[in-house]
Design a protein around this motif. Structure first.
Motif, short mmCIF file in Angstrom:
data_model
loop_
_atom_site.label_atom_id
_atom_site.label_comp_id
_atom_site.label_asym_id
_atom_site.label_seq_id
_atom_site.Cartn_x
_atom_site.Cartn_y
_atom_site.Cartn_z
N MET A 108 0.86 3.15 -2.89
CA MET A 108 0.15 3.89 -3.93
C MET A 108 1.11 4.65 -4.85
SD MET A 108 -3.04 6.53 -3.53
CE MET A 108 -2.08 7.93 -2.96
N ASP B 273 -2.22 -3.91 -13.87
CA ASP B 273 -2.38 -4.01 -12.42
C ASP B 273 -2.70 -2.64 -11.84
OD1 ASP B 273 -2.34 -4.86 -9.81
OD2 ASP B 273 -0.31 -5.67 -9.85
N THR B 274 -3.70 -2.58 -10.98
CA THR B 274 -4.05 -1.35 -10.28
C THR B 274 -3.80 -1.47 -8.78
OG1 THR B 274 -6.36 -2.05 -10.08
CG2 THR B 274 -5.79 -0.70 -12.00
N ALA B 275 -2.83 -2.30 -8.38
CA ALA B 275 -2.54 -2.52 -6.96
C ALA B 275 -2.35 -1.21 -6.20
CB ALA B 275 -1.31 -3.40 -6.81
N TYR B 276 -2.99 -1.09 -5.05
CA TYR B 276 -2.94 0.05 -4.14
C TYR B 276 -3.62 1.30 -4.67
CZ TYR B 276 0.11 -2.73 -1.22
OH TYR B 276 0.61 -3.73 -0.42
N LYS C 108 -7.04 2.60 -5.28
CA LYS C 108 -8.40 2.19 -4.90
C LYS C 108 -9.44 3.21 -5.34
CE LYS C 108 -6.63 -0.69 -1.16
NZ LYS C 108 -6.68 -1.04 0.26
N SER D 19 -7.91 4.59 -9.11
CA SER D 19 -7.48 3.76 -10.24
C SER D 19 -8.17 4.25 -11.52
CB SER D 19 -7.81 2.29 -10.00
OG SER D 19 -9.21 2.10 -9.99
N ASP E 6 -7.38 -1.83 -7.25
CA ASP E 6 -6.52 -2.74 -6.48
C ASP E 6 -6.61 -4.18 -6.99
OD1 ASP E 6 -4.68 -3.24 -4.44
OD2 ASP E 6 -6.25 -3.75 -3.00
N THR E 7 -6.49 -4.33 -8.31
CA THR E 7 -6.71 -5.65 -8.94
C THR E 7 -5.71 -5.85 -10.08
OG1 THR E 7 -9.08 -5.57 -8.45
CG2 THR E 7 -8.39 -7.07 -10.20
N SER F 244 -0.68 0.59 -11.65
CA SER F 244 0.58 0.37 -10.95
C SER F 244 1.61 -0.33 -11.82
CB SER F 244 0.35 -0.42 -9.66
OG SER F 244 -0.19 -1.70 -9.94
#
Length: 376
Positions: free
Chosen positions: A252, A285-288, A290, A293, A324-325, A351
């Protein structure tokens, strides 16, 4: 070529007395630490050689985060330190037991991204009585992937960035650098011996125009390609520069996250691209991220001037983001720009931001001219 106004630390620190090992760590707000760390392992930096690493490995110099200190951690060679530590130098014999004035230890560092160096931090955290008396730093620009033998060849001409300067133990020793050149490697010298916990090399990436030209289409905002963050509305939880680091986020705090807004505003980051370019595709990207975001995002561009000058033109309207996408968008056609701004609504984080496209003819010419100015 250092700035006398930057605080200097000399002498031993007090022996560790227990409690927080950083409680008496000496440091300062250096004016260059907002710039990218060219010696970041994520960019591909490495410590490729050292003449001595008897007590602690050279690779520790580039580890992320502050050095860790465990007062009970000992090994067969003595106290295990989180840094690069050499053995004690000695003279040639009983009649001359002390090292000479020229005796020193060294490490060769490959920068992760070649660039113009604006400041260096050599942190001796936890080296209280075993730090070097003085340090010096030299730099060189060599093409390709030179070996340590190549770098140490007698015909290689090094430029002194930090002359031999006394430093302090358990202190972040900072040095401003004024050398308008592009460098690829550093030689870190300890006089005569001792330990350094961390090395940070702050500056501006100066990419190779020939490489970018051969790639054709590449990420125009990426740090390694010469993109940078010029400003951001909020850096509370993590730096905006994370959004243009290499690779996907792995946790994160490897992205950008803002504090929770309690007004009707929104957060944003503005970027300067490698040079004038035509953007054709975008990844957000919004990885990690959740529960934190960004809810929506939009993208705007400017062509020329500074990021804060004039109006922005929206090229991606406000669009819903999923947690997370990785979101991908193909633009209607190449969008010419030198600066890009992402607005997130109302707060939260992303991210990574990737902007794929190619340099314009004007952008390629400007980048090539800058490369020549820097000695490339």
């Amino acid at each position: 070529m250092t700035d006398a106004a930057i605080p200097r630390f000399t002498g031993d620190a007090s022996p560790y007395a227990g409690g927080d090992p950083y409680a008496d760590h000496r440091t300062a707000d250096f004016p260059f630490t907002h710039l990218v760390d060219l010696a970041d392992r994520r960019l591909g930096a490495g410590v490729i050689a050292a003449n001595d690493e008897f007590f602690a490995e050279r690779e520790n110099l580039l580890k992320p985060g502050p050095a860790v200190f465990d007062p009970e951690h000992f090994g067969h060679k003595g106290k295990i330190m989180d840094g690069w530590e050499t053995r004690r130098r000695r003279g040639v014999g009983a009649a001359e037991p002390h090292p000479t004035a020229d005796d020193h230890d060294w490490a060769l560092v490959r920068l992760g991204a070649p660039g113009v160096i604006r400041g260096i931090v050599l942190d001796t955290a936890h080296f209280r009585g075993n730090y070097p008396q003085a340090v010096s730093v030299e730099a060189v620009a060599l093409p390709g992937s030179p070996s340590s033998e190549d770098l140490l060849a007698p015909d290689v001409k090094w430029t002194t960035l930090v002359p031999r300067t006394a430093v302090g133990g358990h202190a972040a020793n900072g040095f401003a650098v004024d050398a308008e050149q592009r460098f690829t490697h550093l030689r870190i010298n300890q006089h005569p011996d001792g330990g350094i916990a961390r090395l940070r090399v702050h500056g501006e990436v100066a990419p190779d125009p020939a490489w970018l030209g051969a790639l054709g289409t590449f990420d125009l905002a990426a740090l390694e390609n010469g993109g940078l963050v010029e400003d951001a509305s909020d850096r509370f939880y993590s730096p905006a520069t994370n959004t243009i680091q290499p690779g996907r986020s792995r946790k994160m705090d490897d992205g950008w996250e803002t504090r929770r807004r309690r007004d009707k505003g929104n957060d944003w980051i503005s970027y300067r691209l490698a040079a004038q370019s035509g953007i054709r595709a975008v990844e957000i990207d919004t990885a990690y991220l959740k529960g934190n975001s960004a809810g929506w995002a939009s993208l705007s561009v400017r062509d020329g001037g500074n990021a804060g000058d004039g109006d922005w033109t929206e090229v991606l309207p406000r669009t819903r983001l999923q947690p997370d996408t990785n979101h991908r968008f193909v633009l209607d056609g190449p969008v010419r720009a030198t600066h890009v701004r992402i607005d997130i609504f109302p707060d939260g984080g992303i991210s990574r931001l990737r902007l794929f496209g190619s340099l314009t003819d004007e952008g390629a010419a400007a980048l090539a001219a800058r490369h020549r100015e820097l000695g490339g």
